[in-house]
Design a protein around this motif. Structure first.
Motif, PDB file in Angstrom:
ATOM      1  N   LEU A 113     -87.598 -12.596 -64.658  1.00  0.00           N
ATOM      2  CA  LEU A 113     -86.452 -11.794 -64.219  1.00  0.00           C
ATOM      3  C   LEU A 113     -86.116 -10.771 -65.288  1.00  0.00           C
ATOM      4  CD1 LEU A 113     -83.952 -11.198 -62.404  1.00  0.00           C
ATOM      5  CD2 LEU A 113     -82.755 -12.983 -63.662  1.00  0.00           C
ATOM      6  N   ILE A 114     -85.873  -9.527 -64.863  1.00  0.00           N
ATOM      7  CA  ILE A 114     -85.416  -8.472 -65.763  1.00  0.00           C
ATOM      8  C   ILE A 114     -84.272  -7.729 -65.095  1.00  0.00           C
ATOM      9  CG2 ILE A 114     -85.985  -6.262 -66.851  1.00  0.00           C
ATOM     10  CD1 ILE A 114     -88.743  -7.245 -67.390  1.00  0.00           C
ATOM     11  N   ALA A 115     -83.172  -7.613 -65.787  1.00  0.00           N
ATOM     12  CA  ALA A 115     -82.050  -6.799 -65.338  1.00  0.00           C
ATOM     13  C   ALA A 115     -81.824  -5.744 -66.413  1.00  0.00           C
ATOM     14  CB  ALA A 115     -80.798  -7.649 -65.134  1.00  0.00           C
ATOM     15  N   VAL A 116     -82.307  -4.530 -66.162  1.00  0.00           N
ATOM     16  CA  VAL A 116     -82.263  -3.485 -67.176  1.00  0.00           C
ATOM     17  C   VAL A 116     -81.110  -2.539 -66.892  1.00  0.00           C
ATOM     18  CG1 VAL A 116     -83.815  -1.906 -65.962  1.00  0.00           C
ATOM     19  CG2 VAL A 116     -83.683  -1.823 -68.454  1.00  0.00           C
ATOM     20  N   SER A 117     -80.513  -2.033 -67.955  1.00  0.00           N
ATOM     21  CA  SER A 117     -79.375  -1.129 -67.856  1.00  0.00           C
ATOM     22  C   SER A 117     -79.552   0.020 -68.839  1.00  0.00           C
ATOM     23  CB  SER A 117     -78.066  -1.885 -68.151  1.00  0.00           C
ATOM     24  OG  SER A 117     -76.973  -1.001 -68.254  1.00  0.00           O
ATOM     25  N   GLU A 118     -78.831   1.123 -68.605  1.00  0.00           N
ATOM     26  CA  GLU A 118     -78.866   2.238 -69.549  1.00  0.00           C
ATOM     27  C   GLU A 118     -78.333   1.808 -70.910  1.00  0.00           C
ATOM     28  OE1 GLU A 118     -76.771   5.487 -67.862  1.00  0.00           O
ATOM     29  OE2 GLU A 118     -78.188   5.809 -66.223  1.00  0.00           O
ATOM     30  N   ASP A 119     -77.388   0.867 -70.911  1.00  0.00           N
ATOM     31  CA  ASP A 119     -76.884   0.305 -72.155  1.00  0.00           C
ATOM     32  C   ASP A 119     -77.767  -0.877 -72.538  1.00  0.00           C
ATOM     33  OD1 ASP A 119     -75.525  -0.705 -74.295  1.00  0.00           O
ATOM     34  OD2 ASP A 119     -73.614  -0.971 -73.265  1.00  0.00           O
ATOM     35  N   PRO A 120     -78.518  -0.796 -73.638  1.00  0.00           N
ATOM     36  CA  PRO A 120     -79.424  -1.894 -73.992  1.00  0.00           C
ATOM     37  C   PRO A 120     -78.731  -3.235 -74.138  1.00  0.00           C
ATOM     38  CG  PRO A 120     -79.878   0.055 -75.339  1.00  0.00           C
ATOM     39  CD  PRO A 120     -78.600   0.326 -74.596  1.00  0.00           C
ATOM     40  N   GLU A 121     -77.440  -3.218 -74.489  1.00  0.00           N
ATOM     41  CA  GLU A 121     -76.727  -4.478 -74.656  1.00  0.00           C
ATOM     42  C   GLU A 121     -76.564  -5.211 -73.329  1.00  0.00           C
ATOM     43  OE1 GLU A 121     -75.926  -5.820 -77.523  1.00  0.00           O
ATOM     44  OE2 GLU A 121     -76.833  -4.129 -78.560  1.00  0.00           O
ATOM     45  N   TRP A 122     -76.687  -4.495 -72.202  1.00  0.00           N
ATOM     46  CA  TRP A 122     -76.517  -5.107 -70.887  1.00  0.00           C
ATOM     47  C   TRP A 122     -77.851  -5.356 -70.197  1.00  0.00           C
ATOM     48  CZ3 TRP A 122     -72.520  -7.252 -68.320  1.00  0.00           C
ATOM     49  CH2 TRP A 122     -71.250  -7.087 -68.870  1.00  0.00           C
ATOM     50  N   SER A 123     -78.939  -5.268 -70.923  1.00  0.00           N
ATOM     51  CA  SER A 123     -80.258  -5.578 -70.362  1.00  0.00           C
ATOM     52  C   SER A 123     -80.584  -7.037 -70.647  1.00  0.00           C
ATOM     53  CB  SER A 123     -81.325  -4.662 -70.965  1.00  0.00           C
ATOM     54  OG  SER A 123     -81.106  -3.324 -70.598  1.00  0.00           O
ATOM     55  N   PHE A 124     -81.028  -7.746 -69.606  1.00  0.00           N
ATOM     56  CA  PHE A 124     -81.337  -9.166 -69.727  1.00  0.00           C
ATOM     57  C   PHE A 124     -82.762  -9.435 -69.271  1.00  0.00           C
ATOM     58  CE2 PHE A 124     -76.776  -8.857 -68.986  1.00  0.00           C
ATOM     59  CZ  PHE A 124     -76.269  -9.620 -70.015  1.00  0.00           C
ATOM     60  N   ALA A 125     -83.315 -10.515 -69.790  1.00  0.00           N
ATOM     61  CA  ALA A 125     -84.642 -10.973 -69.362  1.00  0.00           C
ATOM     62  C   ALA A 125     -84.640 -12.491 -69.330  1.00  0.00           C
ATOM     63  CB  ALA A 125     -85.726 -10.470 -70.308  1.00  0.00           C
ATOM     64  N   ALA A 126     -85.174 -13.037 -68.248  1.00  0.00           N
ATOM     65  CA  ALA A 126     -85.335 -14.486 -68.118  1.00  0.00           C
ATOM     66  C   ALA A 126     -86.804 -14.820 -68.323  1.00  0.00           C
ATOM     67  CB  ALA A 126     -84.859 -14.964 -66.748  1.00  0.00           C
ATOM     68  N   VAL A 127     -87.089 -15.646 -69.323  1.00  0.00           N
ATOM     69  CA  VAL A 127     -88.458 -15.985 -69.693  1.00  0.00           C
ATOM     70  C   VAL A 127     -88.682 -17.467 -69.440  1.00  0.00           C
ATOM     71  CG1 VAL A 127     -90.142 -16.082 -71.574  1.00  0.00           C
ATOM     72  CG2 VAL A 127     -88.556 -14.159 -71.413  1.00  0.00           C
ATOM     73  N   GLU A 128     -89.753 -17.759 -68.724  1.00  0.00           N
ATOM     74  CA  GLU A 128     -90.132 -19.146 -68.456  1.00  0.00           C
ATOM     75  C   GLU A 128     -91.061 -19.618 -69.560  1.00  0.00           C
ATOM     76  OE1 GLU A 128     -93.190 -20.661 -65.404  1.00  0.00           O
ATOM     77  OE2 GLU A 128     -91.270 -20.717 -64.318  1.00  0.00           O
ATOM     78  N   GLY A 137     -82.151 -14.137 -72.179  1.00  0.00           N
ATOM     79  CA  GLY A 137     -81.843 -13.516 -73.457  1.00  0.00           C
ATOM     80  C   GLY A 137     -81.724 -12.019 -73.344  1.00  0.00           C
ATOM     81  N   ARG A 138     -81.215 -11.398 -74.393  1.00  0.00           N
ATOM     82  CA  ARG A 138     -81.104  -9.943 -74.460  1.00  0.00           C
ATOM     83  C   ARG A 138     -81.593  -9.477 -75.820  1.00  0.00           C
ATOM     84  NH1 ARG A 138     -75.224  -8.315 -75.977  1.00  0.00           N
ATOM     85  NH2 ARG A 138     -74.372 -10.206 -76.915  1.00  0.00           N
ATOM     86  N   ARG A 139     -81.541  -8.173 -76.058  1.00  0.00           N
ATOM     87  CA  ARG A 139     -82.103  -7.610 -77.280  1.00  0.00           C
ATOM     88  C   ARG A 139     -81.445  -8.222 -78.515  1.00  0.00           C
ATOM     89  NH1 ARG A 139     -81.446  -1.319 -78.793  1.00  0.00           N
ATOM     90  NH2 ARG A 139     -79.321  -2.085 -79.105  1.00  0.00           N
ATOM     91  N   GLY A 140     -82.285  -8.638 -79.447  1.00  0.00           N
ATOM     92  CA  GLY A 140     -81.799  -9.261 -80.670  1.00  0.00           C
ATOM     93  C   GLY A 140     -81.697 -10.768 -80.586  1.00  0.00           C
ATOM     94  N   GLY A 141     -81.801 -11.331 -79.371  1.00  0.00           N
ATOM     95  CA  GLY A 141     -81.711 -12.767 -79.217  1.00  0.00           C
ATOM     96  C   GLY A 141     -83.057 -13.456 -79.402  1.00  0.00           C
ATOM     97  N   GLN A 142     -83.030 -14.785 -79.341  1.00  0.00           N
ATOM     98  CA  GLN A 142     -84.226 -15.587 -79.523  1.00  0.00           C
ATOM     99  C   GLN A 142     -84.598 -16.263 -78.206  1.00  0.00           C
ATOM    100  OE1 GLN A 142     -86.117 -16.091 -82.292  1.00  0.00           O
ATOM    101  NE2 GLN A 142     -84.908 -14.794 -83.659  1.00  0.00           N
ATOM    102  N   ILE A 143     -85.861 -16.147 -77.821  1.00  0.00           N
ATOM    103  CA  ILE A 143     -86.389 -16.828 -76.639  1.00  0.00           C
ATOM    104  C   ILE A 143     -87.723 -17.454 -77.020  1.00  0.00           C
ATOM    105  CG2 ILE A 143     -87.218 -16.595 -74.279  1.00  0.00           C
ATOM    106  CD1 ILE A 143     -85.381 -14.304 -73.822  1.00  0.00           C
ATOM    107  N   ALA A 144     -87.821 -18.762 -76.844  1.00  0.00           N
ATOM    108  CA  ALA A 144     -89.076 -19.491 -77.113  1.00  0.00           C
ATOM    109  C   ALA A 144     -89.595 -19.210 -78.519  1.00  0.00           C
ATOM    110  CB  ALA A 144     -90.134 -19.133 -76.072  1.00  0.00           C
ATOM    111  N   GLY A 145     -88.700 -19.157 -79.499  1.00  0.00           N
ATOM    112  CA  GLY A 145     -89.104 -18.965 -80.884  1.00  0.00           C
ATOM    113  C   GLY A 145     -89.436 -17.540 -81.267  1.00  0.00           C
ATOM    114  N   ARG A 146     -89.230 -16.589 -80.342  1.00  0.00           N
ATOM    115  CA  ARG A 146     -89.487 -15.185 -80.652  1.00  0.00           C
ATOM    116  C   ARG A 146     -88.199 -14.378 -80.522  1.00  0.00           C
ATOM    117  NH1 ARG A 146     -93.970 -16.294 -77.113  1.00  0.00           N
ATOM    118  NH2 ARG A 146     -95.967 -16.318 -78.218  1.00  0.00           N
ATOM    119  N   LYS A 147     -88.167 -13.252 -81.230  1.00  0.00           N
ATOM    120  CA  LYS A 147     -87.021 -12.355 -81.168  1.00  0.00           C
ATOM    121  C   LYS A 147     -87.275 -11.266 -80.140  1.00  0.00           C
ATOM    122  CE  LYS A 147     -84.152  -9.289 -83.995  1.00  0.00           C
ATOM    123  NZ  LYS A 147     -83.964  -8.706 -85.349  1.00  0.00           N
ATOM    124  N   VAL A 148     -86.296 -11.057 -79.251  1.00  0.00           N
ATOM    125  CA  VAL A 148     -86.414 -10.019 -78.231  1.00  0.00           C
ATOM    126  C   VAL A 148     -86.177  -8.663 -78.897  1.00  0.00           C
ATOM    127  CG1 VAL A 148     -85.543  -9.152 -76.040  1.00  0.00           C
ATOM    128  CG2 VAL A 148     -85.615 -11.612 -76.454  1.00  0.00           C
TER     129      VAL A 148
END
Length: 321
Positions: A113-128, A137-148
């Motif tokens: 899942l990706i919900a992208v916005s003009e404001d990067p802070e409001w862009s989300f991604a769901a990673v399985e 997670g969003r930019r700067g966050g951690q998902i599965a041991g990696r930084k977005v």
């Protein structure tokens, strides 16, 4: 001869001897004094001994383990545990100079899942991740041991250990064994809207539609197994709808919905143009709270969605049975 007579007869010799001994010791003392004075004037001054006084630890200085980590005295092979600033800056500069579209695919994980916005802070991604568990997670966050690092409309870039990899929407982490594209890619563009389907045509899969029921204009029932299928395959929603942050007076007031006819969200009573304000009393004006609402939706027994429609508040309720 008596002692008195001996002293009287040899008095002059005894007195002379005493004077001679006294003169000898006086001359010897004066010579040592002169020699010591001459040696002190010609030699450099000897350092004075100073007492070792322990400097008290000031209040603004607290004990730190940084020197130990920097030297890493317990492991002579690994070396310092803290990278030098110059090395870290060099790694960032090298990473920023590389084309992100040429980054290799991530070895694990899948973007569902990706919900992208003009404001990067409001862009989300769901990673399985491994095990089928999905993390949002969003930019700067951690998902599965990696930084977005960045989220685009069709892919997500992640960094780990100074290396960058990418995940394309709907593709597994190994990219099905294919290499990353070598040609110069075009700038990402938002997906174009497909023409609306004819009236009465539904995009809801039959196995989900058969387990949904309209109770009233604002209340709906859905079987939990059908709801689980929607969360496992979020493209069912993302392919037919979009949520964009609505700004008023430089503040986000909610998520503006763009919904195609016959979509899943339309079956739940949402309409294109609705402004979603909250879900289960969680305000959606902050990206962190929006992530919290998405996470809780998967386990809640019902969803209470407050929207603004034509300037008026409307509450929609979805019962998950």
């Amino acid at each position: 001869m008596s002692p008195d007579a001996f002293v009287k007869r040899g008095f002059i010799f005894i007195l002379g001897g005493m004077v001679a001994v006294s003169a000898y010791y006086q001359a010897s003392g004066v010579s040592h004094l002169i020699a010591h004075q001459i040696a002190r004037d010609g030699a450099p001054p000897a350092p004075r001994a100073t007492a070792l006084v322990e400097e008290p630890l000031s209040e603004d200085r607290s004990p730190s383990a940084a020197p130990i980590l920097e030297r890493n005295p317990f492991d002579s092979i690994t070396g310092p545990l803290v990278p030098r600033p110059s090395e870290a800056l060099a790694g960032q500069a090298a990473l920023s100079s590389l084309d992100p579209y040429l980054a290799p695919p991530c070895d694990t994980g899948r973007v569902v899942l990706i919900a992208v916005s003009e404001d990067p802070e409001w862009s989300f991604a769901a990673v399985e991740a491994e095990g089928g568990r999905t993390a949002l997670g969003r930019r700067g966050g951690q998902i599965a041991g990696r930084k977005v690092e960045h989220i685009a409309w069709d892919r997500v870039w992640m960094t780990s250990g100074g290396a960058r990899c990418q995940m394309q929407l709907g593709k597994k982490g190994d990219n099905d064994g294919k290499k990353a594209p070598e040609s110069q890619p075009r700038a990402p563009e938002p997906p174009r809207e497909r023409p609306s389907r004819a009236s009465g045509r539904s995009d809801v899969p039959p196995e989900i539609a058969s387990r949904m029921k309209r109770v009233s204009e604002t209340e709906f029932d859905i079987d939990r197994s059908a709801a689980a299928k929607i969360f496992e395959n979020p493209e069912i929603v993302t392919n037919t709808s979009a949520a964009i942050p609505e700004m008023r007076d430089n503040q986000v007031v909610g998520l503006k919905m763009h919904i195609k006819p016959g979509s899943v969200l339309e079956s739940f009573g949402l309409q294109s143009g609705d402004l979603v304000k909250s879900i289960n009393s969680i305000d959606l004006t902050d990206p962190q709270k929006a992530m919290m609402a998405y996470t809780r939706m998967q386990s809640d027994k019902s969803l209470s969605v407050v929207v603004e429609r034509n300037g008026r508040p409307v509450r929609l309720k979805v019962n998950i049975r």
